[in-house]
Design a protein around this motif. Structure first.
Motif, short mmCIF file in Angstrom:
data_model
loop_
_atom_site.label_atom_id
_atom_site.label_comp_id
_atom_site.label_asym_id
_atom_site.label_seq_id
_atom_site.Cartn_x
_atom_site.Cartn_y
_atom_site.Cartn_z
N GLU A 109 -3.24 25.91 12.01
CA GLU A 109 -3.44 26.53 13.52
C GLU A 109 -3.81 25.05 14.01
N ARG A 110 -5.47 24.53 13.67
CA ARG A 110 -5.78 22.89 14.53
C ARG A 110 -5.77 22.00 13.35
N LEU A 111 -5.11 22.73 12.83
CA LEU A 111 -4.54 20.97 12.18
C LEU A 111 -2.84 20.27 11.43
N LEU A 112 -2.85 18.80 11.77
CA LEU A 112 -1.96 19.64 11.82
C LEU A 112 -1.99 18.09 10.03
N LEU A 113 -1.24 18.16 9.05
CA LEU A 113 -1.44 17.24 7.87
C LEU A 113 -0.29 16.58 7.63
N ARG A 114 -0.75 15.55 7.32
CA ARG A 114 0.70 13.94 7.51
C ARG A 114 0.84 13.17 6.02
N PRO A 115 1.33 12.15 5.61
CA PRO A 115 1.45 11.51 5.04
C PRO A 115 0.44 10.32 5.85
N PHE A 116 0.01 9.34 5.06
CA PHE A 116 -1.10 8.47 5.46
C PHE A 116 -0.16 6.99 6.34
N GLN A 117 -0.23 6.48 7.09
CA GLN A 117 0.84 5.14 7.50
C GLN A 117 -1.01 4.29 8.15
N LYS A 118 -0.04 2.95 7.53
CA LYS A 118 -1.02 1.82 7.23
C LYS A 118 -1.59 1.77 8.99
N GLU A 119 -1.34 2.47 9.77
CA GLU A 119 -1.96 2.36 11.45
C GLU A 119 -3.66 2.98 11.30
N ASP A 120 -3.27 4.30 10.56
CA ASP A 120 -4.58 4.81 10.25
C ASP A 120 -5.86 3.92 9.69
N ALA A 121 -5.95 2.73 9.08
CA ALA A 121 -7.19 2.04 8.76
C ALA A 121 -8.24 2.28 9.20
N LYS A 122 -7.81 2.25 10.16
CA LYS A 122 -9.38 1.87 11.14
C LYS A 122 -10.16 3.31 11.59
N ALA A 123 -9.48 4.21 11.89
CA ALA A 123 -10.00 5.54 11.71
C ALA A 123 -10.14 6.16 10.42
N VAL A 124 -9.55 5.85 8.72
CA VAL A 124 -9.98 6.06 8.52
C VAL A 124 -11.59 5.11 7.58
N ASN A 182 -16.12 -2.73 3.84
CA ASN A 182 -15.31 -3.35 4.44
C ASN A 182 -13.59 -2.61 4.74
N ILE A 183 -12.79 -3.16 6.50
CA ILE A 183 -11.39 -2.69 6.10
C ILE A 183 -10.79 -3.15 5.57
N GLU A 184 -11.19 -4.14 4.82
CA GLU A 184 -9.93 -4.84 3.54
C GLU A 184 -10.24 -3.38 2.70
N LYS A 185 -10.56 -3.23 1.84
CA LYS A 185 -10.86 -2.04 1.16
C LYS A 185 -9.87 -0.89 1.68
N THR A 186 -10.16 -0.68 2.82
CA THR A 186 -9.72 0.73 3.30
C THR A 186 -8.12 0.68 3.30
N ARG A 187 -7.86 -0.59 3.49
CA ARG A 187 -6.10 -1.00 3.43
C ARG A 187 -6.00 -0.78 2.49
N GLN A 188 -6.27 -1.85 1.41
CA GLN A 188 -5.79 -1.45 -0.16
C GLN A 188 -5.52 -0.02 -0.41
N TRP A 189 -6.58 0.72 0.20
CA TRP A 189 -6.31 1.66 0.06
C TRP A 189 -5.07 2.54 0.36
N LEU A 190 -5.01 2.55 1.41
CA LEU A 190 -3.91 2.77 2.46
C LEU A 190 -2.68 2.45 1.52
N ALA A 191 -2.39 1.20 1.06
CA ALA A 191 -1.40 0.57 0.71
C ALA A 191 -1.05 1.25 -0.74
N PHE A 192 -1.94 1.54 -1.28
CA PHE A 192 -1.55 2.21 -2.82
C PHE A 192 -1.56 3.89 -2.47
#
Length: 129
Positions: A9-24, A45-55
């Protein structure tokens, strides 16, 4: 099966995208309170988040790992994550989640996990988590 897009009802559940790094990073990964009881530490730092998103993006096509970005349908804001995956070490499926502190106590995690359990039962034919 590729990680699908699911809706509540309130959420969209979707795969992550690399553009999500800042929000994550800003939403929960840099918050030690969110990581307090997790097996990981908050990102400093955001680089760790980018690495997590890549995985996570490498897992999208797998049949034993379904990571979802939790997005508010009304505002398109990324507020957290939920995951169902097969844990070989204990021979069972597990569910995990993280939610930005700003959204705690609003029922979003319950809503997302119910949707994921329905997906698990109906699409993956899994009967135990």
């Amino acid at each position: 099966m590729k990680t699908p897009i699911l809706e509540t009802e309130r959420l969209l559940l979707r795969p992550f995208q690399k553009e999500d790094a800042k929000a994550v990073f800003e939403g929960w990964e840099s918050d030690p309170d969110v990581a307090r009881y997790m097996f990981w530490t908050s990102h400093n730092n955001i680089e760790k988040t980018r690495q997590w998103l890549a995985f996570e993006m490498e897992q999208i096509e797998k049949d034993d790992w379904y990571r979802f970005a939790l997005v508010l349908r009304e505002t398109n804001e990324l507020i957290g994550t939920a995951l169902i995956y097969y844990e070989e070490e204990v021979d069972c499926w597990e569910i995990g989640y993280n939610l930005g502190k700003k959204y705690w106590g609003m029922g979003y995690t319950t809503e997302a996990v119910k949707c994921i359990i329905d997906f698990e039962i109906e699409q993956l034919n899994i009967s135990q988590i």
